[in-house]
Design a protein around this motif. Structure first.
Motif, PDB file in Angstrom:
ATOM      1  N   UNK A 148       0.928  -1.055  -0.119  1.00 29.16           N
ATOM      2  CA  UNK A 148       0.102   0.064  -0.141  1.00 29.16           C
ATOM      3  C   UNK A 148       0.843   1.198  -0.007  1.00 29.16           C
ATOM      4  N   UNK A 149       1.822   1.309   0.653  1.00 32.17           N
ATOM      5  CA  UNK A 149       2.890   2.438   0.860  1.00 32.17           C
ATOM      6  C   UNK A 149       3.584   2.500  -0.479  1.00 32.17           C
ATOM      7  N   UNK A 150       3.874   1.380  -1.384  1.00 33.99           N
ATOM      8  CA  UNK A 150       4.262   1.514  -2.429  1.00 33.99           C
ATOM      9  C   UNK A 150       3.317   2.141  -3.621  1.00 33.99           C
ATOM     10  N   UNK A 151       2.310   1.787  -3.491  1.00 30.22           N
ATOM     11  CA  UNK A 151       1.041   2.403  -4.225  1.00 30.22           C
ATOM     12  C   UNK A 151       0.935   3.569  -3.998  1.00 30.22           C
ATOM     13  N   UNK A 152       1.078   4.224  -2.808  1.00 28.64           N
ATOM     14  CA  UNK A 152       0.866   5.488  -2.461  1.00 28.64           C
ATOM     15  C   UNK A 152       1.836   6.429  -3.017  1.00 28.64           C
ATOM     16  N   UNK A 153       2.973   5.693  -2.884  1.00 24.10           N
ATOM     17  CA  UNK A 153       4.274   6.683  -3.531  1.00 24.10           C
ATOM     18  C   UNK A 153       3.978   6.646  -5.066  1.00 24.10           C
TER      19      UNK A 153
END
Length: 491
Positions: free
Chosen positions: A49-54
């Motif tokens: 999820x953090x990667x997708x947010x970035x």
């Protein structure tokens, strides 16, 4: 079977995967697109999820410049140098993904790796230890297991076995870095999938099962045949090294698939033969269909100028009597190009005299797919030639049917080029030496009314010092002239 409803062009909330959420549904869809297992609950899910947010912070216009994050992650912390330079958001994107795992302690790295079902191969490739599969390129052919030294297999098994049996608190720095790097590469691979489907508009096609193959067709106005896409599954051999595709931790049932999907795009000739013009392999069926769909739509958008890469035929043929020089697909074939092709065949004939049986003029392609001299020369000049089944296949270059064929594919012959092709048959039918056919063709060029010298100079450039046009009757002299003037803009 159709797929991919419309998506938003302003963010990642709705993608071409048909998922209207940035939550678990989207993660699962992208994982399936990349043929990865969906992450489990907890840290693995939070990292994805953090990667997708970035990635969602990257402007849409920049996403088009982002290519192969996974490859960049494999080289991290080095950043690739590209020409032209990529936008800074694209060049530093892997740094943003790396920040998610850089500070994680070994215990959390182990937890995340298990949650993502990282494979033994992923961890091995991420390690800097030289004992791992030395000499094997991950994009190259797999070695024969029987040819691998037992010592190498034993060393790999011992090294990877440490991860399963040694507590993360006791990992050495190399083990810790290998798991961290493998996590980064997995996140980058998921990022590639997400950016790919969010940066490109959906292009759903109506797919139909044709045996084990999926087929979709897209009619194009003016084209005698529709564009066609094909997708088929292919088995990928398991890596010969021990348990390469099994997860380092967790059940082996979550191992990555040993199957890939090949797509290809092209169109059929009049006899129904499919001619591939573009293609690739993907990790999943969805990715293969997506790649084929995008390619088909791209071809359709520029249908008027699309030529097959191998046959040089236009997707949308022209009416020969209505072809105009302003047509963007026009190719002008000059005598010099034909003569360069003649010299190439002459060299081949000289170097392999045992195979030089002579050159025929008709048909341009026979039942065995063998080509005439005219067809070979045209092919060497990257223009289409008449094939078996075409009305022009039995037409002499002097006949209107032959030139109409070329004009239907937006190929214009200069007067010297037309005279040369016409003259190739003037010494008679059958298989004759290249020298004889070339001499007859050049004499036909010289016979052009009055303007022969000017036309020749326009096509060939001026003669070298001490030469006369008549010298070009000899193929050896011709080759010397072409070589001497090849790189001299004043000649």
């Amino acid at each position: 079977m159709s797929q991919h409803p419309s998506m938003s062009r302003t963010g990642l909330a709705t993608t071409a995967l048909g998922v209207a959420s940035t939550g678990r549904e989207l993660v699962s869809a992208v994982c399936a697109f990349r043929s990865y297992p969906a992450p489990g609950d907890g840290l693995a899910a939070r990292l994805v999820a953090g990667a997708f947010t970035a990635l969602d912070q990257v402007p849409l216009e920049v996403r088009l410049y982002v290519h192969d994050l996974q490859d960049t992650a494999e080289k991290w912390p080095a950043l690739p140098i590209t020409l032209p330079p990529t936008p800074w958001q694209a060049a530093t994107l892997v740094d943003d993904l790396a920040a998610l795992v850089t500070a994680l302690p070994a215990t959390e790295l182990r937890e995340a790796a298990e949650g993502m079902a990282l494979t033994r191969g992923e961890v091995a490739l991420a390690s800097d230890k030289p004992v791992l599969a030395r000499g094997w390129r991950k994009d190259g052919p797999l070695p024969d297991p029987a040819m691998l030294p037992q010592a190498r297999r034993d060393r790999e098994a011992e090294l990877l076995g440490l991860f399963a049996h040694v507590d993360p608190h006791d990992w050495d720095p190399g083990q810790t870095d290998a798991v961290r790097k493998a996590l980064l590469i997995r996140l980058a691979g998921l990022g590639d999938g997400l950016l790919r489907v969010s940066a490109l508009p959906p292009a759903p096609l109506d797919w139909h099962a044709d045996g084990e193959r999926l087929t979709a067709r897209l009619p194009v106005p003016g084209a005698p045949q529709p564009l066609e896409a094909q997708v088929v599954a292919e088995t990928v051999d398991r890596h010969p090294l021990i348990s390469w595709n099994d997860p380092v931790w967790g059940a082996t049932g979550t191992a990555v698939s040993c199957e890939c999907w090949r797509w290809r795009v092209g169109w059929r000739s009049a006899d129904g033969t499919f001619h591939t013009d573009a293609g690739s392999t993907e990790a999943s069926q969805a990715a293969a269909q997506f790649g084929a769909e995008q390619t088909l739509v791209e071809y359709a958008a520029r249908a008027q100028t699309v030529r097959q890469r191998a046959r040089y035929r236009l997707l949308v043929p022209r009416q020969p009597d209505k072809l105009v020089m302003s047509d963007p697909a026009i190719v002008v074939l000059e005598l010099r190009s034909l003569l360069e092709a003649v010299c190439a065949e002459y060299r081949s004939e000289t170097n392999h005299p045992e195979s030089a049986t002579g050159w025929r003029i008709l048909p341009h392609q026979d039942e065995n797919k063998e080509c005439s001299l005219v067809a070979i020369l045209l092919d060497n000049c990257y223009v289409p030639y008449p094939e078996l089944g075409d009305p022009a296949n039995d037409a002499d270059p002097a006949e209107a049917t032959f030139e109409d064929f070329l004009r239907s594919h937006a190929v214009i012959l200069t007067p010297p080029a037309r005279a040369y092709l016409t003259g190739l048959s003037q010494v008679g039918p059958g298989e004759l030496p290249l020298r004889r056919r070339h001499e007859a063709a050049m004499r036909a060029v010289f016979a052009v009314d009055g303007e022969a010298a000017d036309l020749l100079a326009a096509d060939m450039g001026p003669l070298s010092d001490g030469m006369a046009w008549i010298d070009l009757l000899d193929v050896a002299a011709l080759e010397g002239f072409l070589t001497a003037t090849e790189h001299d803009p004043t000649q």
